[in-house]
Design a protein around this motif. Structure first.
Motif, PDB file in Angstrom:
ATOM      1  N   TYR A 118       0.869  -1.180   0.000  1.00 23.23           N
ATOM      2  CA  TYR A 118       0.000   0.000   0.000  1.00 23.23           C
ATOM      3  C   TYR A 118       0.908   1.233   0.000  1.00 23.23           C
ATOM      4  CZ  TYR A 118      -3.625  -3.343   1.285  1.00 23.23           C
ATOM      5  OH  TYR A 118      -4.474  -4.412   1.304  1.00 23.23           O
ATOM      6  N   PHE A 119       1.596   1.430  -1.093  1.00 19.69           N
ATOM      7  CA  PHE A 119       2.652   2.424  -1.151  1.00 19.69           C
ATOM      8  C   PHE A 119       2.160   3.829  -0.819  1.00 19.69           C
ATOM      9  CE2 PHE A 119       4.738   5.752  -3.667  1.00 19.69           C
ATOM     10  CZ  PHE A 119       5.985   5.739  -3.060  1.00 19.69           C
ATOM     11  N   TRP A 120       1.046   4.253  -1.392  1.00 20.43           N
ATOM     12  CA  TRP A 120       0.598   5.633  -1.187  1.00 20.43           C
ATOM     13  C   TRP A 120       0.170   5.871   0.249  1.00 20.43           C
ATOM     14  CZ3 TRP A 120       2.221   8.889  -4.558  1.00 20.43           C
ATOM     15  CH2 TRP A 120       2.451   8.469  -5.869  1.00 20.43           C
ATOM     16  N   TYR A 121      -0.425   4.851   0.890  1.00 21.03           N
ATOM     17  CA  TYR A 121      -0.727   4.959   2.310  1.00 21.03           C
ATOM     18  C   TYR A 121       0.574   5.133   3.109  1.00 21.03           C
ATOM     19  CZ  TYR A 121      -5.516   3.179   1.508  1.00 21.03           C
ATOM     20  OH  TYR A 121      -6.805   3.003   1.096  1.00 21.03           O
ATOM     21  N   LYS A 122       1.548   4.284   2.777  1.00 22.88           N
ATOM     22  CA  LYS A 122       2.829   4.316   3.494  1.00 22.88           C
ATOM     23  C   LYS A 122       3.508   5.677   3.333  1.00 22.88           C
ATOM     24  CE  LYS A 122       5.627   0.753   3.290  1.00 22.88           C
ATOM     25  NZ  LYS A 122       6.646  -0.226   2.824  1.00 22.88           N
ATOM     26  N   LEU A 123       3.534   6.183   2.113  1.00 24.31           N
ATOM     27  CA  LEU A 123       4.170   7.466   1.857  1.00 24.31           C
ATOM     28  C   LEU A 123       3.448   8.582   2.594  1.00 24.31           C
ATOM     29  CD1 LEU A 123       6.298   9.097   0.275  1.00 24.31           C
ATOM     30  CD2 LEU A 123       4.622   9.303  -1.588  1.00 24.31           C
ATOM     31  N   GLY A 124       2.125   8.615   2.472  1.00 25.05           N
ATOM     32  CA  GLY A 124       1.353   9.679   3.106  1.00 25.05           C
ATOM     33  C   GLY A 124       1.476   9.677   4.615  1.00 25.05           C
ATOM     34  N   ILE A 125       1.345   8.494   5.224  1.00 25.77           N
ATOM     35  CA  ILE A 125       1.431   8.384   6.677  1.00 25.77           C
ATOM     36  C   ILE A 125       2.801   8.812   7.180  1.00 25.77           C
ATOM     37  CG2 ILE A 125       1.545   6.715   8.567  1.00 25.77           C
ATOM     38  CD1 ILE A 125      -1.276   7.376   7.855  1.00 25.77           C
ATOM     39  N   ASN A 126       3.865   8.384   6.498  1.00 19.79           N
ATOM     40  CA  ASN A 126       5.209   8.712   6.957  1.00 19.79           C
ATOM     41  C   ASN A 126       5.578  10.171   6.728  1.00 19.79           C
ATOM     42  OD1 ASN A 126       6.924   6.305   8.021  1.00 19.79           O
ATOM     43  ND2 ASN A 126       5.688   5.436   6.380  1.00 19.79           N
ATOM     44  N   ILE A 127       4.914  10.826   5.795  1.00 21.21           N
ATOM     45  CA  ILE A 127       5.125  12.264   5.620  1.00 21.21           C
ATOM     46  C   ILE A 127       4.376  13.047   6.689  1.00 21.21           C
ATOM     47  CG2 ILE A 127       4.603  14.239   4.121  1.00 21.21           C
ATOM     48  CD1 ILE A 127       5.279  12.494   1.728  1.00 21.21           C
ATOM     49  N   VAL A 128       3.157  12.619   7.006  1.00 21.63           N
ATOM     50  CA  VAL A 128       2.317  13.349   7.960  1.00 21.63           C
ATOM     51  C   VAL A 128       2.764  13.123   9.398  1.00 21.63           C
ATOM     52  CG1 VAL A 128      -0.024  13.493   8.909  1.00 21.63           C
ATOM     53  CG2 VAL A 128       0.312  13.420   6.441  1.00 21.63           C
ATOM     54  N   PHE A 129       3.246  11.923   9.718  1.00 22.23           N
ATOM     55  CA  PHE A 129       3.642  11.630  11.095  1.00 22.23           C
ATOM     56  C   PHE A 129       4.913  12.386  11.467  1.00 22.23           C
ATOM     57  CE2 PHE A 129       1.508   7.247  11.853  1.00 22.23           C
ATOM     58  CZ  PHE A 129       0.308   7.902  12.059  1.00 22.23           C
ATOM     59  N   GLY A 130       4.914  12.881  12.710  1.00 23.49           N
ATOM     60  CA  GLY A 130       6.047  13.649  13.203  1.00 23.49           C
ATOM     61  C   GLY A 130       6.916  12.863  14.170  1.00 23.49           C
ATOM     62  N   ALA A 131       7.557  13.605  15.083  1.00 27.00           N
ATOM     63  CA  ALA A 131       8.600  13.032  15.930  1.00 27.00           C
ATOM     64  C   ALA A 131       8.088  11.999  16.928  1.00 27.00           C
ATOM     65  CB  ALA A 131       9.324  14.148  16.678  1.00 27.00           C
ATOM     66  N   LYS A 132       6.821  12.122  17.380  1.00 26.95           N
ATOM     67  CA  LYS A 132       6.341  11.200  18.411  1.00 26.95           C
ATOM     68  C   LYS A 132       6.379   9.757  17.937  1.00 26.95           C
ATOM     69  CE  LYS A 132       2.583   9.937  21.490  1.00 26.95           C
ATOM     70  NZ  LYS A 132       1.337  10.302  22.155  1.00 26.95           N
ATOM     71  N   THR A 133       6.151   9.539  16.658  1.00 26.55           N
ATOM     72  CA  THR A 133       6.136   8.170  16.155  1.00 26.55           C
ATOM     73  C   THR A 133       7.536   7.558  16.101  1.00 26.55           C
ATOM     74  OG1 THR A 133       6.113   9.068  13.898  1.00 26.55           O
ATOM     75  CG2 THR A 133       4.013   8.393  14.827  1.00 26.55           C
ATOM     76  N   ASP A 134       8.552   8.351  16.388  1.00 26.88           N
ATOM     77  CA  ASP A 134       9.916   7.822  16.479  1.00 26.88           C
ATOM     78  C   ASP A 134      10.297   7.477  17.918  1.00 26.88           C
ATOM     79  OD1 ASP A 134      10.606   8.060  13.689  1.00 26.88           O
ATOM     80  OD2 ASP A 134      10.644  10.215  13.994  1.00 26.88           O
ATOM     81  N   TYR A 135       9.359   7.689  18.865  1.00 29.06           N
ATOM     82  CA  TYR A 135       9.593   7.272  20.244  1.00 29.06           C
ATOM     83  C   TYR A 135       9.505   5.755  20.332  1.00 29.06           C
ATOM     84  CZ  TYR A 135       8.608  12.160  21.563  1.00 29.06           C
ATOM     85  OH  TYR A 135       8.619  13.528  21.674  1.00 29.06           O
ATOM     86  N   LYS A 136      10.047   5.201  21.408  1.00 31.46           N
ATOM     87  CA  LYS A 136       9.956   3.773  21.641  1.00 31.46           C
ATOM     88  C   LYS A 136       8.488   3.370  21.812  1.00 31.46           C
ATOM     89  CE  LYS A 136      14.414   3.181  21.611  1.00 31.46           C
ATOM     90  NZ  LYS A 136      15.074   2.529  20.459  1.00 31.46           N
ATOM     91  N   ALA A 137       8.100   2.273  21.180  1.00 28.77           N
ATOM     92  CA  ALA A 137       6.695   1.850  21.158  1.00 28.77           C
ATOM     93  C   ALA A 137       6.323   1.148  22.461  1.00 28.77           C
ATOM     94  CB  ALA A 137       6.450   0.938  19.961  1.00 28.77           C
ATOM     95  N   ALA A 138       6.202   1.930  23.526  1.00 30.49           N
ATOM     96  CA  ALA A 138       5.910   1.372  24.847  1.00 30.49           C
ATOM     97  C   ALA A 138       4.423   1.160  25.082  1.00 30.49           C
ATOM     98  CB  ALA A 138       6.471   2.298  25.929  1.00 30.49           C
TER      99      ALA A 138
END
Length: 372
Positions: free
Chosen positions: A184-204
């Motif tokens: 689902y390339f376009w979903y992946k691209l869109g989500i990763n562009i829109v998501f910011g720094a919080k999604t790079d935190y450890k997935a606790a």
């Protein structure tokens, strides 16, 4: 299941529940449904629901915290802002399962080992929420969704928070979500562009349906497993989307190569203008939205709002803006070195670098002619 469910379902539920104080029998079973992902974007991560079945009282109800109403005024603005109200609904087991059979989505049921008093407490709590304002909640992608709400209800039966995440907490939320967008390339691209720094935190935080399933599987209460039975209710189908160049990174690569090969100033400036426009949108969403996942979006260094003015300013100012853009691009490249979406955005990094250098009268490859 993040899908519009008609209020008729609530009416039906009222007809099968005699009262909020209905007494359950010893044959009552409480179970958790974990539903597989679907084809639509809202169903990408699957769904969690809670079933209470009491054959003695002719009761078989599924409680669902994944409901929202498309008719909500300013629906999309509320969704982007992060104050869209989701709500809890209830429907019959047959109606709930029918939807997943039609969609061919796998459903796993875990029956919980709870004493009758806990089953009654859970049943009363769910009905109290269902028939009050408690049925509404503000949806948050990681912190509050159909899975976390059900985990919260089950945890409320005990003196402490028994349900803990057992999946890997050393990876980031972004890395955890990345595999869900395969094919689902376009979903992946869109989500990763829109998501910011919080999604790079450890997935606790436990927030995905599959995480709750794994946690319940391993949970013991007073030395006894909480899950006493696990079975597949709906088999589902394995969907393998056919490869499409339009739905792949190759489409982006080809498009950007065409832009570079045409080698026209007007095209380069138009491309940078749209990059800057996207960056402006990212910044505005970060200021407007209450979703923590879109705040502090470093992708605005790549899709830099400063690029918006390049087509409209004089040469002297343009060169200063280009230098700032190159500095931001360098910082962005360093930030991205450890990020899982580096490959995904690498074509844009290379393209932006090339165009900025060309417009600054620098030939990045020295073998190509200056921009026409």
């Amino acid at each position: 299941m993040l899908k519009k469910i008609l209020l008729l379902s609530l009416f039906f539920f009222k007809s099968i529940v005699f009262s909020q104080n209905q007494q359950l029998s010893q044959n009552t079973q409480v179970s958790v449904f974990t539903c597989d992902r679907g084809q639509e974007l809202y169903s990408t991560f699957g769904h969690t629901a809670l079933r209470i079945q009491d054959p003695n009282n002719n009761l078989d109800v599924v409680y669902n915290y994944g409901c929202f109403d498309f008719r909500t005024e300013n629906f999309y603005l509320k969704f982007v802002k992060g104050d869209l109200q989701y709500y809890m609904n209830a429907t019959s087991f047959d109606d709930f399962i029918l939807e997943y059979k039609l969609d061919e989505r796998k459903v796993i049921e875990q029956t919980l080992n709870l004493p009758l008093i806990k089953k009654q407490e859970l049943f009363d709590s769910l009905n109290k929420s269902l028939f009050s304002e408690e049925r509404y909640y503000t949806y948050k992608f990681i912190d509050r969704n159909c899975t976390t709400m059900i985990a919260e209800k089950i945890n409320g039966l005990f003196d402490k928070k028994e349900i803990q995440k057992v999946d890997d907490t050393s990876i980031s939320y972004r890395s955890l979500l990345y595999p869900y967008f395969e094919n689902y390339f376009w979903y992946k691209l869109g989500i990763n562009i829109v998501f910011g720094a919080k999604t790079d935190y450890k997935a606790a935080q436990l927030f995905l349906p599959i995480e709750l399933l794994h946690s319940l599987d391993k949970l013991t209460i007073e030395g006894k497993p909480l899950v006493i039975k696990k079975e597949v209710v709906v088999q589902g189908a394995i969907v393998r989307p056919k490869f499409s160049i339009i739905n792949s990174i190759y489409f982006i690569i080809v498009f950007l190569l065409i832009v570079l090969v045409i080698n026209k100033t007007v095209l380069f400036k138009s491309y940078l203008f749209f990059c800057g426009l996207l960056g402006l949108v990212l910044c505005l969403i970060g200021l407007y939205s209450e979703h923590q996942e879109v705040l502090w979006n470093y992708n605005a260094l790549l899709f830099n709002p400063l690029l918006l003015i390049i087509p409209f300013v004089k040469e002297k100012i343009k060169k200063k803006v280009i230098v700032l853009g190159l500095i931001c691009l360098l910082v962005y490249s360093v930030v991205m070195l450890t990020k899982p979406h580096l490959i995904l955005l690498l074509p844009f990094i290379i393209t932006n670098l090339y165009i900025l250098l060309k417009l600054n009268d620098r030939n990045p490859l020295r073998l190509l002619s200056f921009v026409k």
